[in-house]
Design a protein around this motif. Sequence first.
Motif, short mmCIF file in Angstrom:
data_model
loop_
_atom_site.label_atom_id
_atom_site.label_comp_id
_atom_site.label_asym_id
_atom_site.label_seq_id
_atom_site.Cartn_x
_atom_site.Cartn_y
_atom_site.Cartn_z
N ASP A 1 -13.24 3.12 2.96
CA ASP A 1 -11.71 3.40 2.03
C ASP A 1 -10.71 2.64 2.49
OD1 ASP A 1 -13.37 5.11 0.37
OD2 ASP A 1 -12.85 6.99 2.00
N ILE A 2 -10.41 2.61 3.84
CA ILE A 2 -9.23 1.77 4.40
C ILE A 2 -9.45 0.40 4.00
CG2 ILE A 2 -8.03 1.12 6.32
CD1 ILE A 2 -7.65 4.18 5.85
N ILE B 1 0.86 -1.20 -0.04
CA ILE B 1 -0.11 -0.07 0.00
C ILE B 1 0.81 1.35 0.12
CG2 ILE B 1 -1.67 1.47 1.37
CD1 ILE B 1 -2.79 -1.37 2.23
N ALA B 2 1.93 1.12 0.65
CA ALA B 2 2.86 2.46 0.81
C ALA B 2 3.59 2.60 -0.58
CB ALA B 2 3.84 2.32 1.97
N SER B 3 3.85 1.67 -1.35
CA SER B 3 4.62 1.78 -2.57
C SER B 3 3.31 2.20 -3.63
CB SER B 3 5.03 0.44 -3.08
OG SER B 3 3.87 -0.66 -3.54
N VAL C 1 -4.90 8.66 -2.13
CA VAL C 1 -4.04 7.54 -2.03
C VAL C 1 -2.94 7.73 -1.09
CG1 VAL C 1 -2.59 5.86 -3.43
CG2 VAL C 1 -4.45 7.03 -4.38
N LYS C 2 -2.51 8.82 -1.12
CA LYS C 2 -1.28 9.16 -0.39
C LYS C 2 -1.61 9.36 1.28
CE LYS C 2 1.66 11.85 -3.44
NZ LYS C 2 2.92 10.59 -3.40
N ALA C 3 -3.00 9.94 1.43
CA ALA C 3 -3.30 9.97 3.03
C ALA C 3 -3.92 8.55 3.29
CB ALA C 3 -4.62 11.17 2.97
N THR C 4 -4.54 7.78 2.59
CA THR C 4 -4.89 6.66 2.95
C THR C 4 -3.74 5.81 3.48
OG1 THR C 4 -6.65 6.66 1.42
CG2 THR C 4 -6.29 4.54 2.23
N VAL D 1 -10.38 -9.43 6.25
CA VAL D 1 -9.43 -8.34 6.86
C VAL D 1 -10.43 -6.92 6.48
CG1 VAL D 1 -7.39 -9.34 6.49
CG2 VAL D 1 -8.30 -8.10 4.62
N SER D 2 -10.17 -6.01 7.28
CA SER D 2 -10.62 -4.85 7.40
C SER D 2 -9.94 -3.66 7.83
CB SER D 2 -12.04 -5.05 7.96
OG SER D 2 -12.11 -4.98 9.50
N ALA D 3 -10.51 -2.49 8.28
CA ALA D 3 -9.68 -1.35 8.65
C ALA D 3 -9.41 -1.90 10.14
CB ALA D 3 -10.73 -0.05 8.66
#
Length: 215
Positions: free
Chosen positions: A175-176, A40-42, A52-55, A198-200
């Motif tokens: 969103d997460i 996700i970070a990539s 996308v960056k904030a998430t 899986v979830s937030a």
Amino acid sequence: MKEGCAKLDFRLTRLQAAWAKQDPPPHRVKPLPIQVIRLIASWAQESSQDAVKATSDMIILAFFFLLRPGEYVDTNAESTPFTLADVSLYTGDVYLNPATSSELQLLAATRVTLTFTTQKNGVRGEVIGLCRSGHATVCPVLAAARRVIYLRSHGAPPGTPLARLFSASRITASDITRTIRQAVTLLGVDLGFTPSDVSARSLRAAGANALLLSN
């Protein structure tokens, strides 16, 4: 672990208190392996989209600080998200003023703290500090610095939730969850669970699992 970089007892005690009030073990979500968060970070690193960056940054902060969804998303529902005022960045023991420090200074920070105010299962005024993780992107200090820089660039007041966006809709728990499930789908069945597992809420369990395994 370096002194001042984490207060393990408070994070784990807080988590234990929360779990005691939640569903029995068979209904709890599965913790995420770190490769999901790295993927996700990539995506965020390659994206030009603020959402996308904030998430990604909020996922990283939730993982390291063991946060519940209501503490790291920005919704109209009853929740107690951490705000810009709750974050402090330091280089060594030197506090970095978020209003006057340059972007380079903020991104060079070596430690971040979150102050618990109205969050559940917390002690009002409790401050949790974390140092750099050693990873180029999956790092609580860098994630916090990026959020401070973004919010500051939009003139956000101190009470603004860390997850606030000014160019898109709010970041919600849905969103997460969607982002996490997309990453799990891409990584495949070798993870040992399916996207629906899986979830937030998985981020808190993932952080706790990583924390326990590291000690």
